[in-house]
Motif scaffolding. Structure first.
Motif, PDB file in Angstrom:
ATOM      1  N   VAL A  12      20.581   4.566  -1.294  1.00 26.14           N
ATOM      2  CA  VAL A  12      21.593   5.460  -0.721  1.00 26.14           C
ATOM      3  C   VAL A  12      21.081   6.895  -0.760  1.00 26.14           C
ATOM      4  N   ASN A  13      20.385   7.232  -1.854  1.00 27.37           N
ATOM      5  CA  ASN A  13      19.842   8.579  -1.953  1.00 27.37           C
ATOM      6  C   ASN A  13      18.795   8.854  -0.890  1.00 27.37           C
ATOM      7  N   ARG A  14      18.074   7.833  -0.504  1.00 27.01           N
ATOM      8  CA  ARG A  14      17.041   8.030   0.521  1.00 27.01           C
ATOM      9  C   ARG A  14      17.643   8.540   1.827  1.00 27.01           C
ATOM     10  N   VAL A  15      18.855   8.045   2.142  1.00 25.29           N
ATOM     11  CA  VAL A  15      19.505   8.507   3.374  1.00 25.29           C
ATOM     12  C   VAL A  15      19.691  10.023   3.304  1.00 25.29           C
ATOM     13  N   GLY A  16      20.205  10.475   2.147  1.00 19.77           N
ATOM     14  CA  GLY A  16      20.381  11.913   1.987  1.00 19.77           C
ATOM     15  C   GLY A  16      19.050  12.646   1.995  1.00 19.77           C
ATOM     16  N   ASP A  17      18.034  12.054   1.359  1.00 20.39           N
ATOM     17  CA  ASP A  17      16.717  12.699   1.306  1.00 20.39           C
ATOM     18  C   ASP A  17      16.166  12.907   2.705  1.00 20.39           C
ATOM     19  N   ALA A  18      16.397  11.917   3.568  1.00 20.70           N
ATOM     20  CA  ALA A  18      15.944  12.074   4.949  1.00 20.70           C
ATOM     21  C   ALA A  18      16.610  13.301   5.566  1.00 20.70           C
ATOM     22  N   GLY A  19      17.907  13.498   5.255  1.00 23.31           N
ATOM     23  CA  GLY A  19      18.606  14.680   5.765  1.00 23.31           C
ATOM     24  C   GLY A  19      17.947  15.963   5.299  1.00 23.31           C
ATOM     25  N   LEU A  20      17.587  16.008   4.012  1.00 29.77           N
ATOM     26  CA  LEU A  20      16.959  17.225   3.490  1.00 29.77           C
ATOM     27  C   LEU A  20      15.608  17.455   4.163  1.00 29.77           C
TER      28      LEU A  20
ATOM     29  N   LEU B  30      10.464  23.338  -0.004  1.00 28.49           N
ATOM     30  CA  LEU B  30       9.560  22.200  -0.147  1.00 28.49           C
ATOM     31  C   LEU B  30       9.411  21.814  -1.616  1.00 28.49           C
ATOM     32  N   LEU B  31       9.289  22.817  -2.477  1.00 31.49           N
ATOM     33  CA  LEU B  31       9.181  22.528  -3.909  1.00 31.49           C
ATOM     34  C   LEU B  31      10.514  21.984  -4.420  1.00 31.49           C
ATOM     35  N   LEU B  32      11.599  22.514  -3.855  1.00 29.71           N
ATOM     36  CA  LEU B  32      12.920  21.979  -4.197  1.00 29.71           C
ATOM     37  C   LEU B  32      12.971  20.490  -3.851  1.00 29.71           C
ATOM     38  N   TYR B  33      12.364  20.153  -2.711  1.00 29.52           N
ATOM     39  CA  TYR B  33      12.342  18.747  -2.290  1.00 29.52           C
ATOM     40  C   TYR B  33      11.596  17.883  -3.296  1.00 29.52           C
ATOM     41  N   VAL B  34      10.522  18.435  -3.874  1.00 29.80           N
ATOM     42  CA  VAL B  34       9.778  17.689  -4.893  1.00 29.80           C
ATOM     43  C   VAL B  34      10.686  17.373  -6.079  1.00 29.80           C
ATOM     44  N   GLY B  35      11.409  18.424  -6.555  1.00 33.80           N
ATOM     45  CA  GLY B  35      12.348  18.203  -7.649  1.00 33.80           C
ATOM     46  C   GLY B  35      13.430  17.214  -7.258  1.00 33.80           C
ATOM     47  N   TRP B  36      13.882  17.335  -6.033  1.00 31.95           N
ATOM     48  CA  TRP B  36      14.940  16.473  -5.491  1.00 31.95           C
ATOM     49  C   TRP B  36      14.526  15.012  -5.570  1.00 31.95           C
ATOM     50  N   GLU B  37      13.292  14.740  -5.143  1.00 31.19           N
ATOM     51  CA  GLU B  37      12.787  13.370  -5.201  1.00 31.19           C
ATOM     52  C   GLU B  37      12.567  12.935  -6.643  1.00 31.19           C
ATOM     53  N   GLY B  38      12.115  13.888  -7.472  1.00 31.29           N
ATOM     54  CA  GLY B  38      11.906  13.560  -8.880  1.00 31.29           C
ATOM     55  C   GLY B  38      13.207  13.142  -9.541  1.00 31.29           C
ATOM     56  N   VAL B  39      14.288  13.833  -9.212  1.00 29.89           N
ATOM     57  CA  VAL B  39      15.596  13.474  -9.746  1.00 29.89           C
ATOM     58  C   VAL B  39      15.968  12.066  -9.291  1.00 29.89           C
TER      59      VAL B  39
ATOM     60  N   ALA C 241      13.022  17.659 -16.344  1.00 28.14           N
ATOM     61  CA  ALA C 241      11.957  18.421 -15.690  1.00 28.14           C
ATOM     62  C   ALA C 241      12.173  18.464 -14.189  1.00 28.14           C
ATOM     63  N   ALA C 242      12.519  17.306 -13.599  1.00 27.56           N
ATOM     64  CA  ALA C 242      12.719  17.266 -12.151  1.00 27.56           C
ATOM     65  C   ALA C 242      13.879  18.165 -11.749  1.00 27.56           C
ATOM     66  N   MET C 243      14.958  18.096 -12.521  1.00 29.29           N
ATOM     67  CA  MET C 243      16.136  18.898 -12.167  1.00 29.29           C
ATOM     68  C   MET C 243      15.834  20.387 -12.322  1.00 29.29           C
ATOM     69  N   LEU C 244      15.065  20.744 -13.354  1.00 27.71           N
ATOM     70  CA  LEU C 244      14.718  22.159 -13.536  1.00 27.71           C
ATOM     71  C   LEU C 244      13.824  22.633 -12.398  1.00 27.71           C
ATOM     72  N   LEU C 245      12.897  21.760 -11.985  1.00 27.63           N
ATOM     73  CA  LEU C 245      12.042  22.116 -10.850  1.00 27.63           C
ATOM     74  C   LEU C 245      12.904  22.370  -9.616  1.00 27.63           C
ATOM     75  N   LEU C 246      13.911  21.523  -9.450  1.00 24.91           N
ATOM     76  CA  LEU C 246      14.803  21.637  -8.287  1.00 24.91           C
ATOM     77  C   LEU C 246      15.503  23.000  -8.276  1.00 24.91           C
ATOM     78  N   VAL C 247      16.036  23.415  -9.420  1.00 19.42           N
ATOM     79  CA  VAL C 247      16.816  24.656  -9.400  1.00 19.42           C
ATOM     80  C   VAL C 247      15.936  25.894  -9.531  1.00 19.42           C
ATOM     81  N   LEU C 248      14.678  25.726  -9.937  1.00 17.86           N
ATOM     82  CA  LEU C 248      13.825  26.898 -10.113  1.00 17.86           C
ATOM     83  C   LEU C 248      12.915  27.162  -8.929  1.00 17.86           C
TER      84      LEU C 248
ATOM     85  N   ALA D  53      22.178  15.673   2.901  1.00 17.17           N
ATOM     86  CA  ALA D  53      21.399  15.598   1.663  1.00 17.17           C
ATOM     87  C   ALA D  53      22.312  15.740   0.450  1.00 17.17           C
ATOM     88  N   ALA D  54      23.225  16.721   0.521  1.00 14.34           N
ATOM     89  CA  ALA D  54      24.128  16.948  -0.607  1.00 14.34           C
ATOM     90  C   ALA D  54      25.024  15.735  -0.827  1.00 14.34           C
TER      91      ALA D  54
END
Lengths: 99, 648
Positions: free
Chosen positions: B175-183, B139-148, B127-134, B224-225
């Motif tokens: 480690v992902n948090r570092v990237g999340d901060a970038g996003l 900002l909504l992509l960020y929600v999916g991103w965090e969900g993943v 669900a999180a990944m689908l939210l990310l790509v849809l 982020a990537a």
């Protein structure tokens, strides 16, 4: 006689009184010096009254005397009580307020 | 039709909610429910896909506005979906491969008493990944991103009773948090630059912004990537993430999670197109990771970790392609899809091997398994041929295109990038052949006992020697596990050719990502030949080393590079030395400064006033005459001052 001479005398008396208050330790002497300063002030009041030819200064002197008399009553009473409690009339012995 | 888009995300989300809140009553049927909802999402995706095919290329994107999330004056955040060709590709990959992994997990997690929860997490992941790509805004992509990120944390640490799994989960999350901060910073910058973070206004106006701003946004997006896609320098979590159950590894590596970074860069293509410096950074990150992962993959004896290195390397290819701009976006996504097939197949195969071998992961304890696990052998073998780029299989088409595009970058850069990509292809062939030979060919090493030798005292005894299990009896996995592997193997074989046929994949994505033909300095035939030569060299080298002579059951000490690669090319040592030690020193010096300088100033002021008042206190000596003197002096000063003022 020039009225200025009275003022000089009053200044002399006031100085003697002030020096006595500041330098002497005996409470009685300090007290007498206070009286001396008051009377020096009285002397100037009367001298200036005479100089200006009106009676305001003399009336003022009476007020001072009355106050001085009242002060003597209270002051002597304090000194007597102090002497009774400490067997000394030195002002330096009354130092309870010191930190 | 548009309203179906919400169902795509909603079905797995519902599954996650029901399975996680449902309680023990669902233990018996929970896994079927989770699988069913994942499959439902795939069916809806397929329906939408065929609907999309029926329309003209420019008219295929669909939008679905659900509700206004944060409607404030001058700031609008909507929960709205956008389904275009790029999203559609991801949706089919995520739900398709995701459903197969669900089916596989039914068998793999059969004896785990927390299986219901596992399926809940899997659904949450989808669900999180689908939210990310849809999502149709960042900002909504960020929600999916965090969900993943959350779902990966829960799944990597699923066997939480193992301290190593718990640590690996924490590591991945941090480690992902570092990237999340970038996003997050990238989104802030977008809002200040464009006044919006919806895809349409940001990407349409990207050309008007200054190059400096675009570079800044691009670099933050790259950070982020790097976090999500495990690219250098944020790659260290991926190897440890193998602590999770094997289907999770397959899901993370093939369908969800690591592909998010490639999606982000491709989606933000308009920004990168206007920022050549950021693009160069992307390309460099891709090229470095491509070699980094490949080298690590060569040295690992743990089958899953070898595959993890391989994923890192293959994602490096995708990032490299995405950094090339419109020349490469389509190829990045094409490689992503083919990689989704064969890497999921390889991981499921590895899981099947472990399943038959009492959870042994050391390839030096395998050998000769092809007789015992024929289906696993064939499917794994097809995945193997696909990943090394055997002509005709999917990896060949997608990787070849990327290498060609890399050469097409032009100038010295083109030669370097192309060379790196070619070298990577050779190393890929080497390490994958090594995995293949060590697992399925050669003598049956699990029968021999292994004890710590004087040469390698750090070697752990094998599971059977530790007495935890009896000697393994390799056997084929049940049908519920082999069928997904077979489907994925078919995909690995066929996907590339289907995509390549008439450039159908490139044409499909072209309205979203644009496409330009690269101009390689050498002809495509030469590049293809070089790729095949690299492949032959890699396979040959691996065969010489592992196929021709017996594989020692205890790993030899190896040369300096091998030992470094076993330690993931010292990534953790580097992080420890630079970040941990550096951070500790920084903290210590800050504490020291705080104690001595800041507190010193405050305490010093207080002490100064204290001392001063102590001095002043002495004036109060309690002698009436002294007070009289000060009063007299004060009066004298006042009178003198008054007279003086009069005179003046």
């Amino acid at each position: 006689m020039s009225p200025a001479n009275y003022v000089y005398l009053a200044a002399l008396l006031f100085t003697i009184g002030a020096a006595g208050v500041l330098l002497r330790r005996n409470a009685i002497v300090v007290f007498m010096c206070v009286e001396l300063m008051l009377n020096a002030a009285n002397l100037t009041l009367i001298a200036f009254s005479r100089m200006h030819g009106n009676l305001d200064g003399q009336i003022m002197a009476f007020f001072v005397m009355v106050v001085a008399a009242a002060e003597v009553v209270v002051g002597l009473a304090i000194i007597v009580m102090l002497y009774r409690s400490r067997h000394s009339a030195s002002v330096d012995d009354a130092n309870l307020m010191k930190l | 039709m548009e309203s179906l888009i919400g169902v795509l995300v909603g079905a797995p989300l519902l599954g996650a909610a029901v399975l996680l809140c449902g309680g023990k009553a669902l233990d018996r049927a929970g896994h079927w429910l989770g699988t069913l909802l994942a499959a439902a999402s795939f069916v809806v995706g397929a329906v939408l896909f065929f609907g999309m095919l029926g329309r003209a290329g420019d008219d295929r994107a669909m939008h679905s506005h659900l509700w206004s999330w944060i409607p404030v004056d001058g700031f609008r955040a909507d929960v709205a979906f956008q389904l275009d060709q790029l999203s559609m590709t991801f949706v089919l990959l995520i739900t398709g491969v995701g459903t197969l992994i669900h089916v596989y997990s039914i068998g793999y997690m059969e004896h785990d008493e927390r299986r219901r929860r596992f399926f809940g997490y899997l659904n949450l992941f989808l669900a999180a990944m689908l939210l990310l790509v849809l999502a149709d805004n960042f900002l909504l992509l960020y929600v999916g991103w965090e969900g993943v990120g959350l779902a990966s944390y829960l799944l990597i640490g699923f066997w939480q009773h193992k301290p190593s799994a718990a640590t690996a989960a924490k590591k991945a999350f941090l480690v992902n948090r570092v990237g999340d901060a970038g996003l997050a910073i990238a989104i802030f910058l977008m809002f200040t630059t464009f006044g919006s973070f919806a895809f349409a206004p940001v990407l349409a106006n990207a050309g008007d912004a200054s190059e400096g701003k675009l570079t800044a946004i691009g670099l933050m997006l790259l950070l982020a990537a790097c976090g999500k896609s495990a690219q250098v320098p944020l790659q260290s979590w991926l190897g440890d993430a193998m602590e999770g159950p094997t289907p999770v590894s397959a899901l993370i590596h093939a369908a969800t999670m690591v592909t998010a970074g490639v999606y982000l860069i491709t989606r933000s293509g308009a920004i990168f197109n206007g920022a050549p410096d950021a693009q160069l950074a992307v390309v460099v990150v891709g090229a470095v990771t491509l070699l980094f992962g490949a080298i690590v993959g060569c040295a690992k004896d743990d089958i899953k970790k070898a595959l993890a290195g391989s994923t890192m390397s293959q994602i490096g290819y995708m990032i490299l392609a995405a950094g090339l701009g419109p020349v490469g976006y389509a190829f990045a996504i094409m490689h992503l899809v083919t990689h989704g097939f064969f890497k999921a197949g390889l991981f499921l195969g590895a899981g099947s091997v472990m399943h038959g071998m009492n959870d042994e992961v050391d390839m030096r304890r395998y050998g000769g398994l092809r007789k015992y696990m024929p289906v696993t052998f064939v499917t794994f073998g097809l995945g193997y041929l696909a990943i090394i780029g055997f002509p005709g299989l999917s990896g060949f088409f997608s990787k070849d295109q990327i290498i060609e595009a890399a050469f097409g970058k032009g100038g010295t850069q083109g030669w370097i990038l192309g060379g790196v990509a070619l070298l990577g292809a050779a190393i890929t062939a080497y390490y994958m052949t090594r995995v293949m030979i060590m697992t399925f060919f050669g003598e049956e090493r699990w029968r021999t006992e292994r004890t710590p030798s004087p040469d390698r005292p750090d070697v752990e005894p094998a599971a059977s020697v530790r007495g935890e299990h009896a000697e393994p009896h390799p056997h084929e996995s049940p049908g519920v596990m082999t069928i997904p592997m077979i489907v994925l193997a078919i995909g690995s074989v066929a996907a590339g050719a289907v995509f390549k046929l008439g450039d159908s994949f490139v044409n499909w994505l072209e309205p979203v990502t644009q496409f330009e033909h690269g101009h390689p300095p050498v002809s495509a035939t030469v590049v293809t030949t070089a790729t095949i030569v690299a492949l032959v060299i890699g396979v040959g080298a691996a065969w010489l080393q592992y196929g021709r002579r017996p594989v020692p059951a205890v790993a030899p000490r190896g040369n300096l590079l091998t030992r470094a690669a076993r330690r993931d090319l010292l990534q953790d040592d580097f992080n420890h030395a630079v970040l941990v030690t550096g951070g500790t020193h920084l903290t210590r010096s800050l504490v020291y400064t705080d104690n001595k300088v800041v507190d010193g100033a405050v305490n010093g002021t207080a002490a100064a006033f204290g001392g001063l008042s102590g001095r002043l206190r002495r004036v109060q000596n309690g002698f009436a005459r002294t007070y009289a003197v000060s009063m007299f002096g004060g009066a004298a000063v006042l009178i003198a001052a008054t007279l003086l003022m009069r005179a003046v």
